[in-house]
Design a protein around this motif. Structure first.
Motif, PDB file in Angstrom:
ATOM      1  N   ILE A 281     -61.752  -3.629 -18.458  1.00  0.00           N
ATOM      2  CA  ILE A 281     -60.317  -3.942 -18.490  1.00  0.00           C
ATOM      3  C   ILE A 281     -60.081  -5.343 -17.930  1.00  0.00           C
ATOM      4  N   LYS A 282     -60.774  -5.657 -16.839  1.00  0.00           N
ATOM      5  CA  LYS A 282     -60.631  -6.998 -16.254  1.00  0.00           C
ATOM      6  C   LYS A 282     -61.057  -8.075 -17.249  1.00  0.00           C
ATOM      7  N   LEU A 283     -62.192  -7.851 -17.923  1.00  0.00           N
ATOM      8  CA  LEU A 283     -62.705  -8.817 -18.900  1.00  0.00           C
ATOM      9  C   LEU A 283     -61.742  -8.966 -20.071  1.00  0.00           C
ATOM     10  N   THR A 284     -61.190  -7.855 -20.547  1.00  0.00           N
ATOM     11  CA  THR A 284     -60.241  -7.878 -21.659  1.00  0.00           C
ATOM     12  C   THR A 284     -58.959  -8.599 -21.260  1.00  0.00           C
ATOM     13  N   ALA A 285     -58.494  -8.353 -20.040  1.00  0.00           N
ATOM     14  CA  ALA A 285     -57.284  -9.027 -19.555  1.00  0.00           C
ATOM     15  C   ALA A 285     -57.479 -10.547 -19.529  1.00  0.00           C
ATOM     16  N   GLN A 286     -58.663 -10.977 -19.106  1.00  0.00           N
ATOM     17  CA  GLN A 286     -58.971 -12.416 -19.114  1.00  0.00           C
ATOM     18  C   GLN A 286     -58.899 -12.972 -20.528  1.00  0.00           C
ATOM     19  N   ASP A 287     -59.480 -12.253 -21.490  1.00  0.00           N
ATOM     20  CA  ASP A 287     -59.467 -12.695 -22.886  1.00  0.00           C
ATOM     21  C   ASP A 287     -58.054 -12.751 -23.454  1.00  0.00           C
ATOM     22  N   MET A 288     -57.177 -11.853 -22.960  1.00  0.00           N
ATOM     23  CA  MET A 288     -55.790 -11.795 -23.448  1.00  0.00           C
ATOM     24  C   MET A 288     -54.864 -12.712 -22.657  1.00  0.00           C
ATOM     25  N   GLY A 289     -55.412 -13.392 -21.650  1.00  0.00           N
ATOM     26  CA  GLY A 289     -54.600 -14.292 -20.835  1.00  0.00           C
ATOM     27  C   GLY A 289     -53.660 -13.579 -19.894  1.00  0.00           C
ATOM     28  N   ILE A 290     -54.021 -12.368 -19.484  1.00  0.00           N
ATOM     29  CA  ILE A 290     -53.195 -11.577 -18.567  1.00  0.00           C
ATOM     30  C   ILE A 290     -53.790 -11.649 -17.159  1.00  0.00           C
ATOM     31  N   ASP A 291     -52.959 -12.017 -16.204  1.00  0.00           N
ATOM     32  CA  ASP A 291     -53.391 -12.140 -14.819  1.00  0.00           C
ATOM     33  C   ASP A 291     -53.153 -10.805 -14.111  1.00  0.00           C
ATOM     34  N   LEU A 292     -54.224 -10.039 -13.916  1.00  0.00           N
ATOM     35  CA  LEU A 292     -54.108  -8.726 -13.296  1.00  0.00           C
ATOM     36  C   LEU A 292     -54.147  -8.792 -11.773  1.00  0.00           C
ATOM     37  N   THR A 293     -53.409  -7.898 -11.141  1.00  0.00           N
ATOM     38  CA  THR A 293     -53.508  -7.664  -9.704  1.00  0.00           C
ATOM     39  C   THR A 293     -54.374  -6.413  -9.521  1.00  0.00           C
ATOM     40  N   PHE A 294     -55.197  -6.406  -8.484  1.00  0.00           N
ATOM     41  CA  PHE A 294     -56.112  -5.286  -8.290  1.00  0.00           C
ATOM     42  C   PHE A 294     -55.752  -4.487  -7.035  1.00  0.00           C
ATOM     43  N   ILE A 295     -55.697  -3.167  -7.202  1.00  0.00           N
ATOM     44  CA  ILE A 295     -55.382  -2.277  -6.091  1.00  0.00           C
ATOM     45  C   ILE A 295     -56.515  -1.259  -5.936  1.00  0.00           C
ATOM     46  N   PRO A 296     -57.413  -1.456  -4.952  1.00  0.00           N
ATOM     47  CA  PRO A 296     -58.502  -0.497  -4.698  1.00  0.00           C
ATOM     48  C   PRO A 296     -57.954   0.703  -3.930  1.00  0.00           C
ATOM     49  N   PHE A 297     -57.337   1.608  -4.648  1.00  0.00           N
ATOM     50  CA  PHE A 297     -56.458   2.637  -4.078  1.00  0.00           C
ATOM     51  C   PHE A 297     -57.143   3.574  -3.090  1.00  0.00           C
ATOM     52  N   ARG A 298     -58.401   3.860  -3.280  1.00  0.00           N
ATOM     53  CA  ARG A 298     -59.059   4.945  -2.554  1.00  0.00           C
ATOM     54  C   ARG A 298     -59.050   4.758  -1.035  1.00  0.00           C
ATOM     55  N   LYS A 299     -59.156   3.519  -0.551  1.00  0.00           N
ATOM     56  CA  LYS A 299     -59.225   3.291   0.895  1.00  0.00           C
ATOM     57  C   LYS A 299     -58.059   2.450   1.424  1.00  0.00           C
ATOM     58  N   ILE A 300     -56.898   2.654   0.807  1.00  0.00           N
ATOM     59  CA  ILE A 300     -55.673   2.033   1.317  1.00  0.00           C
ATOM     60  C   ILE A 300     -54.868   3.090   2.067  1.00  0.00           C
ATOM     61  N   ALA A 301     -54.427   2.743   3.268  1.00  0.00           N
ATOM     62  CA  ALA A 301     -53.546   3.636   4.033  1.00  0.00           C
ATOM     63  C   ALA A 301     -52.109   3.319   3.648  1.00  0.00           C
ATOM     64  N   LEU A 302     -51.392   4.317   3.174  1.00  0.00           N
ATOM     65  CA  LEU A 302     -50.015   4.149   2.693  1.00  0.00           C
ATOM     66  C   LEU A 302     -49.068   4.804   3.685  1.00  0.00           C
ATOM     67  N   THR A 303     -48.154   4.028   4.235  1.00  0.00           N
ATOM     68  CA  THR A 303     -47.294   4.514   5.311  1.00  0.00           C
ATOM     69  C   THR A 303     -45.827   4.405   4.935  1.00  0.00           C
ATOM     70  N   ILE A 304     -45.071   5.501   5.155  1.00  0.00           N
ATOM     71  CA  ILE A 304     -43.611   5.471   4.997  1.00  0.00           C
ATOM     72  C   ILE A 304     -42.991   5.847   6.344  1.00  0.00           C
ATOM     73  N   SER A 305     -41.928   5.126   6.718  1.00  0.00           N
ATOM     74  CA  SER A 305     -41.269   5.377   7.999  1.00  0.00           C
ATOM     75  C   SER A 305     -39.866   4.788   7.942  1.00  0.00           C
ATOM     76  N   LYS A 306     -39.137   4.869   9.060  1.00  0.00           N
ATOM     77  CA  LYS A 306     -37.790   4.289   9.113  1.00  0.00           C
ATOM     78  C   LYS A 306     -37.829   2.773   8.925  1.00  0.00           C
TER      79      LYS A 306
END
Length: 392
Positions: free
Chosen positions: A17-42
């Motif tokens: 997907i990254k290689l295809t995005a480069q070929d299509m001129g699309i600048d992707l952002t990458f989110i390595p979701f598995r080891k991200i701590a996601l916090t919701i609070s006030k």
């Protein structure tokens, strides 16, 4: 606003997907979701790994390509992103439906799409009371299954959320059926109950069909299916070592595949599915099994050369160079005489039995870079990325 690729680990498909995005001129952002701590609070929301703050990254994203391979993690990621105001491909509603074989089949059945006869019994094989006493329900469940499906025709017990054929068991006598039911315990791939289907006489192959839609455009079915083939097992999953072929699919099957996509994608402006279908061939074959077996063995020998390239660890170090070798190996495989002969047999049989097709599963996050791209001829990354662009 950006398109993000959310993933657990950067495997072959994600690198593709990254290689295809480069070929299509699309600048992707990458989110390595598995080891991200996601916090919701006030104080709002933040997202951090041990070494990086992704909070700003999340804010700048408009659309998320959800490539988490775990079904549960993918569903959580989808719901979380949508609650943050992001659009996802596919949506959480789609992920919820496709998580379950039964839910998927119910949607198909309700819209008149042909499916295998399916029986669901909500009861587990064993109930454990508060006292610790066990109640065994295997015999009762077997009676219910046999009342709906003739045992001598074959009953397939399968985990509701399983993948790659894991946990799928064929029973052709009472003892086998009881053993299969007993083996089907509550788990992450089978939350509750027992799901069973009739054994579809699909001969030696099944089909994986790609259907997709961009916002504002007509839904599309790719006209070439991936035919997964072999006599090794009643399951023809490539994960189990079967060979693969490209096969043209008749217009009727294409139209049914689009209908499947529309049913599952209802309410979503863009979607993409890999649909699994079988042709109920029965005895309506175009060749004897013995002759076919000999030809398949010749194909398997050719495909072994492809497997060696696929297993080359160089793909992790130099993906572009490995990819060139991979493409060359598939081209050689597809140009072999045994391949062309089996392909012709499959296509003739599909055309002859096109009215006997049944759809039995939908994959919302399929593997594609190797078999689907190079055999069926569609780089799924392209409709994924175009679908994401259409949502911005």
């Amino acid at each position: 606003m950006n398109i993000a690729l959310l993933y657990e680990r950067s495997e072959t498909d994600e690198t593709g997907i990254k290689l295809t995005a480069q070929d299509m001129g699309i600048d992707l952002t990458f989110i390595p979701f598995r080891k991200i701590a996601l916090t919701i609070s006030k104080n709002g929301f933040n997202a951090k790994t041990k070494g990086k703050d992704y909070t700003g990254t999340f804010k700048d994203v408009a659309v998320v390509l959800n490539r988490a391979q775990s079904k549960n993690r993918r569903l959580q990621a989808c719901y979380l992103m949508e609650m943050l105001g992001k659009k996802t491909l596919n949506s959480s509603q789609i992920e919820f439906t496709c998580y379950s074989k039964l839910r998927t089949l119910l949607h198909f059945w309700a819209e008149g799409i042909p499916v295998p006869k399916t029986v669901y019994v909500p009861c587990d094989a064993t109930d454990i009371l508060k006292s610790g006493r066990e109640i065994h329900n295997e015999e009762d469940i077997a009676d219910l299954l046999q009342d709906a499906i003739a045992l001598d025709q074959g009953i397939v017990v399968k985990p509701d959320a399983g993948t790659h054929g894991k946990g799928t068991m064929l029973s052709q006598n009472r003892d086998q059926l009881i053993a299969s039911i007993r083996e089907t315990k509550p788990s992450i791939i089978n939350p509750v109950g027992v799901t069973a289907q009739e054994l579809v006489k699909k001969w030696f192959y099944d089909l994986r069909i790609i259907a997709y839609k961009e916002k504002g455009k007509t839904a599309v079915c790719h006209p070439i299916a991936l035919a997964r083939s072999g006599f090794k097992d009643f399951r023809t999953n490539t994960y189990l070592g079967n060979t693969v072929f490209d096969a043209k699919i008749p217009l009727r099957i294409q139209e049914l595949a689009v209908k499947c996509g529309k049913v599952l994608g209802k309410g979503s402006e863009a979607w993409m599915f890999a649909l699994d279908a079988m042709i109920d061939v029965g005895e309506n074959k175009t060749l004897g099994d013995k002759e076919l077996q000999s030809d398949l063995e010749k194909v398997a020998a050719e495909f072994e050369k492809v497997r060696k390239v696929k297993q080359d660890e160089n793909r992790l170090r130099d993906f572009p160079s490995w990819n060139i070798k991979l493409e060359a190996s598939f081209q050689t495989y597809m140009s072999s005489k045994p391949y062309k002969k089996i392909k012709s047999i499959i296509e003739e049989n599909i055309e002859k039995n096109k009215n006997a097709v049944v759809f039995h599963e939908a994959n919302s996050c399929p593997e594609f870079w190797e078999h689907t791209r190079l055999i069926a001829g569609i780089n799924v990354a392209v409709p994924l990325l175009k679908g994401a662009q259409s949502l911005i």
